[in-house]
Write an enzyme that holds these catalytic residues in place. Sequence first.
Site, short mmCIF file in Angstrom:
data_model
loop_
_atom_site.label_atom_id
_atom_site.label_comp_id
_atom_site.label_asym_id
_atom_site.label_seq_id
_atom_site.Cartn_x
_atom_site.Cartn_y
_atom_site.Cartn_z
N LYS A 104 2.56 -6.29 55.00
CA LYS A 104 3.49 -5.27 55.49
C LYS A 104 3.17 -3.93 54.85
O LYS A 104 2.94 -3.89 53.65
CB LYS A 104 4.89 -5.72 55.09
CG LYS A 104 6.00 -4.76 55.40
CD LYS A 104 7.29 -5.28 54.84
CE LYS A 104 8.30 -4.19 54.90
NZ LYS A 104 9.46 -4.41 54.11
N LYS A 135 3.24 -6.28 50.06
CA LYS A 135 4.11 -5.22 50.56
C LYS A 135 3.74 -3.92 49.86
O LYS A 135 3.96 -3.77 48.65
CB LYS A 135 5.56 -5.60 50.28
CG LYS A 135 6.57 -4.58 50.76
CD LYS A 135 7.98 -5.15 50.67
CE LYS A 135 9.02 -4.13 51.00
NZ LYS A 135 10.37 -4.67 50.86
N TYR A 140 10.37 -4.62 65.95
CA TYR A 140 11.56 -4.14 66.68
C TYR A 140 11.28 -4.08 68.18
O TYR A 140 12.19 -3.91 68.98
CB TYR A 140 11.98 -2.76 66.14
CG TYR A 140 12.21 -2.81 64.64
CD1 TYR A 140 13.42 -3.26 64.13
CD2 TYR A 140 11.20 -2.46 63.74
CE1 TYR A 140 13.62 -3.35 62.75
CE2 TYR A 140 11.39 -2.55 62.37
CZ TYR A 140 12.60 -2.99 61.89
OH TYR A 140 12.79 -3.09 60.54
N ARG A 196 9.83 3.13 44.79
CA ARG A 196 9.56 1.71 44.63
C ARG A 196 8.14 1.43 44.13
O ARG A 196 7.65 0.33 44.25
CB ARG A 196 9.78 0.99 45.96
CG ARG A 196 11.14 1.21 46.60
CD ARG A 196 11.53 -0.01 47.45
NE ARG A 196 12.47 0.26 48.52
CZ ARG A 196 13.75 0.53 48.34
NH1 ARG A 196 14.27 0.60 47.14
NH2 ARG A 196 14.53 0.73 49.39
C1 PBG Z 1 13.95 -4.66 51.89
C2 PBG Z 1 13.10 -4.40 53.07
C3 PBG Z 1 12.57 -3.18 53.52
C4 PBG Z 1 11.93 -3.45 54.73
C5 PBG Z 1 12.07 -4.82 54.96
N1 PBG Z 1 12.77 -5.38 53.91
C6 PBG Z 1 12.71 -1.81 52.97
C7 PBG Z 1 11.94 -1.35 51.82
O1 PBG Z 1 11.23 -2.09 51.15
O2 PBG Z 1 12.11 -0.18 51.54
C8 PBG Z 1 11.27 -2.44 55.61
C9 PBG Z 1 11.11 -2.80 57.03
C10 PBG Z 1 10.84 -1.67 57.95
O3 PBG Z 1 10.50 -0.53 57.56
O4 PBG Z 1 10.97 -1.92 59.15
N2 PBG Z 1 13.34 -4.45 50.68
#
Ligand code: PBG
Length: 326
Positions: A250, A197, A315, A219
């Site tokens: 992701k 991620k 989505y 983050r």
């Molecule tokens: C929770 C989470 C996030 C997303 C999925 N789980 C937000 C983030 O990490 O800021 C993002 C999904 C999206 O942008 O569609 N941590």
Amino acid sequence: MSIVSRKSIVQKLVRPQDYSLIMPYFVVEGKGIKNPVKSMPGVFQFSIDNLVKEVAAAKKLGIPAVIIFGIPSKKDLLATGAYAADGIVQKAIEAIKKKVKDILVITDVCLCEYTSHGHCGVVKEAAKTKTTPCSLSEFIDLKQTLKLLAETALSQARAGADMVAPSAMMHGQVKAIRAALDKSGLKHIPIMGYSVKYASAFYGPFRDAALSAPKFGDRSSYQLNPSDGDVSLKEVAADIKEDADIVMVKPALPYLDIIRRVKDKVKLPLAAYNVSGEYAMVKAAAKNGWVDEKKIVLEIMTAIHRAGAGIIISYHACDIARWRKE
Ligand code: PBG
């Protein structure tokens, strides 16, 4: 009677020669609520009664799984809403399971929607006032965070979730959750790790939808640096070692190279998250008549699948399922 196992649940998401879709939903407290998310046209925050209807409709379209994100009415430093037995996600799972059969209910395991500061873990006191970037260990109380993430996953599984998906990017989260589930008679619940991620601007609209933008800092101490491709393989290897059942990359579209690298190395089912910013850009352009929405969405999905993802969280999932039936 078939025996429910981690493998048999994961198998429901495997579609040879094609990709399977997971539809994300946001759930809020209340009744009769369908709040549009401004930066994500077509996406809503639903109260549980409306969410159940949406999930039933998704199932009818042939969607095999949904992933649920909760927006609690109260937030605090220890994210208590994430693991409360009567938390918003726990209540939503129970309601869905009562009414809709044969659709997998997956939960996002993270604290960011539930902490008052919007970070994905418990933040160390000293880090809150620091202005320079922190390392993970300076910023996050990892031990306590892992404990709370495991508690969250456990309470979601107890409420009836079929699979849990830790997304906090905390070292050791899959291992901590696996141990908690196994110890509590939930050995059959698989884990989909958000293994790779990246710290991405593409999550912007999600943070509007889930009201989870960090109140201070960012983050980058726990999510990955977009310029580092090699780190993806290390992260995936760590999640596999911790016994993840599915691994994920992701965002998806700007990271097709990463999806392919992981696919070439790993035998486990691979998911990709076509995130909120990817969705918002397509919707904005389509609304202006600048692109053909259906064609462009299907081309993007083909690209993500071609790169190596067999499971796509998007989505657009319900629209795609509808188009597949046309
Ligand atoms: C929770 C989470 C996030 C997303 C999925 N789980 C937000 C983030 O990490 O800021 C993002 C999904 C999206 O942008 O569609 N941590």
